[in-house]
Design a protein around this motif. Structure first.
Motif, PDB file in Angstrom:
ATOM      1  N   UNK A  88       0.842  -1.203   0.000  1.00 50.58           N
ATOM      2  CA  UNK A  88       0.000   0.000   0.000  1.00 50.58           C
ATOM      3  C   UNK A  88       0.880   1.257   0.000  1.00 50.58           C
ATOM      4  N   UNK A  89       2.000   1.213   0.679  1.00 50.58           N
ATOM      5  CA  UNK A  89       2.926   2.355   0.670  1.00 50.58           C
ATOM      6  C   UNK A  89       3.529   2.516  -0.725  1.00 50.58           C
ATOM      7  N   UNK A  90       4.035   1.445  -1.272  1.00 50.48           N
ATOM      8  CA  UNK A  90       4.706   1.486  -2.574  1.00 50.48           C
ATOM      9  C   UNK A  90       3.737   1.871  -3.691  1.00 50.48           C
ATOM     10  N   UNK A  91       2.527   1.385  -3.640  1.00 49.40           N
ATOM     11  CA  UNK A  91       1.551   1.657  -4.692  1.00 49.40           C
ATOM     12  C   UNK A  91       0.621   2.807  -4.331  1.00 49.40           C
ATOM     13  N   UNK A  92       1.120   3.715  -3.542  1.00 51.80           N
ATOM     14  CA  UNK A  92       0.332   4.876  -3.127  1.00 51.80           C
ATOM     15  C   UNK A  92       0.435   5.988  -4.164  1.00 51.80           C
ATOM     16  N   UNK A  93      -0.284   7.054  -3.902  1.00 55.06           N
ATOM     17  CA  UNK A  93      -0.235   8.232  -4.764  1.00 55.06           C
ATOM     18  C   UNK A  93      -0.190   9.459  -3.870  1.00 55.06           C
ATOM     19  N   UNK A  94       0.492  10.478  -4.337  1.00 55.59           N
ATOM     20  CA  UNK A  94       0.661  11.689  -3.536  1.00 55.59           C
ATOM     21  C   UNK A  94      -0.527  12.624  -3.722  1.00 55.59           C
ATOM     22  N   UNK A  95      -0.967  13.201  -2.607  1.00 54.47           N
ATOM     23  CA  UNK A  95      -2.084  14.141  -2.638  1.00 54.47           C
ATOM     24  C   UNK A  95      -1.742  15.363  -1.791  1.00 54.47           C
ATOM     25  N   UNK A  96      -2.547  16.380  -1.905  1.00 50.43           N
ATOM     26  CA  UNK A  96      -2.522  17.499  -0.972  1.00 50.43           C
ATOM     27  C   UNK A  96      -3.707  17.292  -0.042  1.00 50.43           C
ATOM     28  N   UNK A  97      -3.438  17.137   1.262  1.00 50.33           N
ATOM     29  CA  UNK A  97      -4.535  16.855   2.195  1.00 50.33           C
ATOM     30  C   UNK A  97      -5.315  18.122   2.537  1.00 50.33           C
ATOM     31  N   UNK A 109      -8.064  -3.220  -1.549  1.00 50.25           N
ATOM     32  CA  UNK A 109      -8.606  -3.997  -2.673  1.00 50.25           C
ATOM     33  C   UNK A 109     -10.110  -3.837  -2.844  1.00 50.25           C
ATOM     34  N   UNK A 110     -10.781  -3.321  -1.819  1.00 50.71           N
ATOM     35  CA  UNK A 110     -12.214  -3.067  -1.921  1.00 50.71           C
ATOM     36  C   UNK A 110     -12.502  -1.645  -2.395  1.00 50.71           C
ATOM     37  N   UNK A 111     -11.454  -0.889  -2.696  1.00 46.47           N
ATOM     38  CA  UNK A 111     -11.605   0.457  -3.219  1.00 46.47           C
ATOM     39  C   UNK A 111     -11.680   1.547  -2.162  1.00 46.47           C
ATOM     40  N   UNK A 112     -11.562   1.186  -0.878  1.00 48.37           N
ATOM     41  CA  UNK A 112     -11.601   2.187   0.191  1.00 48.37           C
ATOM     42  C   UNK A 112     -10.272   2.945   0.221  1.00 48.37           C
ATOM     43  N   UNK A 113     -10.350   4.258   0.074  1.00 46.57           N
ATOM     44  CA  UNK A 113      -9.141   5.085   0.089  1.00 46.57           C
ATOM     45  C   UNK A 113      -8.831   5.546   1.511  1.00 46.57           C
ATOM     46  N   UNK A 114      -7.547   5.657   1.804  1.00 42.80           N
ATOM     47  CA  UNK A 114      -7.117   6.185   3.095  1.00 42.80           C
ATOM     48  C   UNK A 114      -5.729   6.787   2.953  1.00 42.80           C
TER      49      UNK A 114
END
Length: 141
Positions: A88-97, A109-114
């Protein structure tokens, strides 16, 4: 945050330090798992050159054939959980919170973002410490 070496926005230094530490402790444990596989491989089925080229998830069968056979499922189960979090860390994406800070985010895998928060990284590091302790104990140190 910006640095001299890139114009791209980056998370703050503390976050990046935790992220780097998280990756380093995982890599250390991955190597230590391989060392333990080789040291407990009585049939000499495995070698370092082949194991080091495997993804961490593909080490599950060699672990079951060696470490789990001698010590039960605790190491296997914890390593599997850690691999999922590392992925999950490696396949993450950067955002502005919502606070305007750069941070990594991911989805399960169920599509829940965190968000991959500093607490998430600290927990990941602590889980790796526990795995390291179990591997040292298994090794007989």
């Amino acid at each position: 945050m910006y640095e001299d070496y890139t114009r791209q926005a980056l998370p703050d230094r503390n976050y990046r330090q935790l992220l780097g530490a998280a990756l380093c402790v995982f890599n250390s444990n991955n190597s230590f798992v391989i060392e333990n596989i080789l040291n407990s491989d009585e049939k000499r089925l495995y070698n370092w050159f082949d194991l080091i080229d495997q993804t961490s998830g593909n080490l599950s069968q060699p672990i079951k054939n060696t470490i789990t056979k001698k010590s039960g499922t605790q190491i296997t189960n914890l390593f599997s959980c850690i691999i999922k979090k590392r992925n999950r860390i490696i396949h993450s994406f950067q955002i502005t919170d919502s606070d305007g800070k750069q941070i990594l985010s991911t989805k399960d895998n169920q599509g829940k973002q965190y968000h991959i928060t500093e607490n998430f990284l600290l927990e990941f590091i602590k889980e790796n410490e526990k795995l390291s302790d179990l591997l040292y104990e298994f090794r007989g140190y």
